[in-house]
Design a protein around this motif. Structure first.
Motif, PDB file in Angstrom:
ATOM      1  N   SER A 152       0.836  -1.197   0.000  1.00  0.00           N
ATOM      2  CA  SER A 152       0.000   0.000   0.000  1.00  0.00           C
ATOM      3  C   SER A 152       0.868   1.244   0.000  1.00  0.00           C
ATOM      4  O   SER A 152       1.857   1.332   0.746  1.00  0.00           O
ATOM      5  N   THR A 153       0.526   2.225  -0.841  1.00  0.00           N
ATOM      6  CA  THR A 153       1.283   3.474  -0.936  1.00  0.00           C
ATOM      7  C   THR A 153       0.298   4.644  -0.898  1.00  0.00           C
ATOM      8  O   THR A 153      -0.917   4.458  -1.080  1.00  0.00           O
ATOM      9  N   PRO A 154       0.803   5.875  -0.702  1.00  0.00           N
ATOM     10  CA  PRO A 154      -0.095   7.043  -0.707  1.00  0.00           C
ATOM     11  C   PRO A 154      -0.775   7.284  -2.055  1.00  0.00           C
ATOM     12  O   PRO A 154      -1.778   7.999  -2.121  1.00  0.00           O
ATOM     13  N   THR A 155      -0.257   6.713  -3.120  1.00  0.00           N
ATOM     14  CA  THR A 155      -0.856   6.918  -4.443  1.00  0.00           C
ATOM     15  C   THR A 155      -1.721   5.742  -4.894  1.00  0.00           C
ATOM     16  O   THR A 155      -2.402   5.827  -5.919  1.00  0.00           O
ATOM     17  N   GLY A 156      -1.706   4.642  -4.175  1.00  0.00           N
ATOM     18  CA  GLY A 156      -2.487   3.483  -4.590  1.00  0.00           C
ATOM     19  C   GLY A 156      -1.953   2.196  -3.989  1.00  0.00           C
ATOM     20  O   GLY A 156      -1.505   2.175  -2.838  1.00  0.00           O
ATOM     21  N   VAL A 157      -1.975   1.126  -4.788  1.00  0.00           N
ATOM     22  CA  VAL A 157      -1.483  -0.180  -4.351  1.00  0.00           C
ATOM     23  C   VAL A 157      -0.529  -0.704  -5.412  1.00  0.00           C
ATOM     24  O   VAL A 157      -0.877  -0.747  -6.612  1.00  0.00           O
ATOM     25  N   THR A 158       0.673  -1.071  -5.005  1.00  0.00           N
ATOM     26  CA  THR A 158       1.669  -1.616  -5.926  1.00  0.00           C
ATOM     27  C   THR A 158       1.676  -3.131  -5.816  1.00  0.00           C
ATOM     28  O   THR A 158       1.817  -3.685  -4.725  1.00  0.00           O
ATOM     29  N   LEU A 159       1.542  -3.804  -6.951  1.00  0.00           N
ATOM     30  CA  LEU A 159       1.537  -5.261  -7.011  1.00  0.00           C
ATOM     31  C   LEU A 159       2.818  -5.741  -7.678  1.00  0.00           C
ATOM     32  O   LEU A 159       3.273  -5.179  -8.684  1.00  0.00           O
ATOM     33  N   GLU A 160       3.403  -6.782  -7.142  1.00  0.00           N
ATOM     34  CA  GLU A 160       4.557  -7.433  -7.748  1.00  0.00           C
ATOM     35  C   GLU A 160       4.340  -8.938  -7.680  1.00  0.00           C
ATOM     36  O   GLU A 160       3.721  -9.440  -6.734  1.00  0.00           O
ATOM     37  N   TRP A 161       4.840  -9.637  -8.679  1.00  0.00           N
ATOM     38  CA  TRP A 161       4.633 -11.084  -8.716  1.00  0.00           C
ATOM     39  C   TRP A 161       5.846 -11.800  -9.287  1.00  0.00           C
ATOM     40  O   TRP A 161       6.653 -11.237 -10.039  1.00  0.00           O
ATOM     41  N   GLN A 162       5.941 -13.063  -8.902  1.00  0.00           N
ATOM     42  CA  GLN A 162       6.999 -13.940  -9.388  1.00  0.00           C
ATOM     43  C   GLN A 162       6.365 -14.997 -10.273  1.00  0.00           C
ATOM     44  O   GLN A 162       5.583 -15.829  -9.808  1.00  0.00           O
ATOM     45  N   PRO A 163       6.679 -14.997 -11.591  1.00  0.00           N
ATOM     46  CA  PRO A 163       6.041 -15.972 -12.480  1.00  0.00           C
ATOM     47  C   PRO A 163       6.480 -17.398 -12.143  1.00  0.00           C
ATOM     48  O   PRO A 163       7.587 -17.638 -11.655  1.00  0.00           O
ATOM     49  N   ALA A 164       5.589 -18.326 -12.420  1.00  0.00           N
ATOM     50  CA  ALA A 164       5.952 -19.736 -12.316  1.00  0.00           C
ATOM     51  C   ALA A 164       6.801 -20.103 -13.525  1.00  0.00           C
ATOM     52  O   ALA A 164       6.716 -19.473 -14.585  1.00  0.00           O
ATOM     53  N   SER A 165       7.610 -21.092 -13.398  1.00  0.00           N
ATOM     54  CA  SER A 165       8.465 -21.526 -14.510  1.00  0.00           C
ATOM     55  C   SER A 165       7.858 -22.746 -15.180  1.00  0.00           C
ATOM     56  O   SER A 165       7.000 -23.429 -14.623  1.00  0.00           O
ATOM     57  N   GLY A 166       8.331 -23.012 -16.392  1.00  0.00           N
ATOM     58  CA  GLY A 166       7.915 -24.222 -17.086  1.00  0.00           C
ATOM     59  C   GLY A 166       6.498 -24.192 -17.601  1.00  0.00           C
ATOM     60  O   GLY A 166       5.808 -25.206 -17.596  1.00  0.00           O
ATOM     61  N   ALA A 167       6.022 -23.030 -18.065  1.00  0.00           N
ATOM     62  CA  ALA A 167       4.650 -22.958 -18.567  1.00  0.00           C
ATOM     63  C   ALA A 167       4.481 -23.727 -19.869  1.00  0.00           C
ATOM     64  O   ALA A 167       3.408 -24.216 -20.175  1.00  0.00           O
TER      65      ALA A 167
END
Length: 249
Positions: free
Chosen positions: A159-174
């Motif tokens: 959560s930030t003063p400007t909104g919500v920052t999302l980060e993700w780690q992709p799965a491997s071997g798709a």
């Protein structure tokens, strides 16, 4: 004199019929065909969606829609395929509008979840609407090929003063070509507010939601999008995370 009288009566009757208009062809009284039947893969499932026709085949408002019948078949190689064969399609789901079962209704969209599908197989769906007399619409069709879908990413939120920052780690071997990521959001646990935030898949592993209303806690999810045989396929859904716009420091 008698013949003349009969002719005058017949002409009067014909004129009266003409004022009422011609007979309505029976085919125009059936529901219009569903115009937006779609089959989209998300994870290992197909979501078959459609909306109800609002008019009959003659263009008049539809007042007696009673339900739908959804059929499915496996598309075979060209030298073996026979869509018109009597055993090609099997009934997958009948939807009675008075007692609907097997489907969800979301924003006037009917959603049927099809499971147990085989990778590498193309499935074709056929849908007919029917009225209270049992008369059916012309069929609508949609098809999609089941492919190996990407595994679920691992998602975090800040959560930030400007909104919500999302980060993700992709799965491997798709096993497919990565096209990006789709980000979803809802207000708390209210599934009716679920919305796709990204009209196009996001490249990279980060997204900032700058349209969060202050004081509202949101729930976020991410799906990886892969490109396979010219179609975009969403993978398994990530873990859910929550976030809200933070107070300025």
């Amino acid at each position: 004199m008698g013949r003349l009288f009969v002719m005058i009566v017949l002409m009067s009757l014909l004129a009266a019929c003409g004022r009422k208009g011609g007979l309505v062809p029976p085919d125009s009284l059936v529901p219009a065909a569903v115009a937006d039947l779609r089959a989209e893969q998300k994870g290992e499932q197909f979501y078959v969606t459609w909306s109800a026709p609002s008019r009959d085949a003659g263009g008049k408002p539809l007042k007696d829609l009673a339900g739908f019948r959804l059929f499915r078949r496996e598309v075979l190689p060209p030298d073996e395929d026979c869509e018109s064969c009597p055993t090609a399609y099997g009934l997958l789901q009948q939807v009675d509008l008075e007692f609907p079962k097997g489907v969800q209704l979301y924003n006037n969209l009917y959603i049927f979840t099809d499971t147990g599908l085989k990778d590498g197989t193309t499935y074709q769906y056929k849908l007919v609407a029917y009225n209270k007399e049992g008369a059916e619409s012309a069929p609508s069709r949609a098809r999609s090929k089941k492919v190996a879908s990407p595994a679920a990413p691992r998602l975090t939120a800040t959560s930030t003063p400007t909104g919500v920052t999302l980060e993700w780690q992709p799965a491997s071997g798709a096993g497919t070509d990565r096209a990006g990521f789709n980000v979803y959001r809802r207000r708390g646990s209210d599934i009716a507010t679920l919305a796709l935030l990204t009209p196009q898949p996001v490249k990279g592993n980060r997204y900032e939601d700058l349209h969060a209303d202050f004081g509202v806690t949101y729930t976020y999810m991410v799906r990886e999008v892969a490109s396979s045989d010219g179609q975009l396929v969403e993978g398994a859904i990530s873990n859910e995370v929550t976030g809200a716009q933070a107070l300025p420091e």
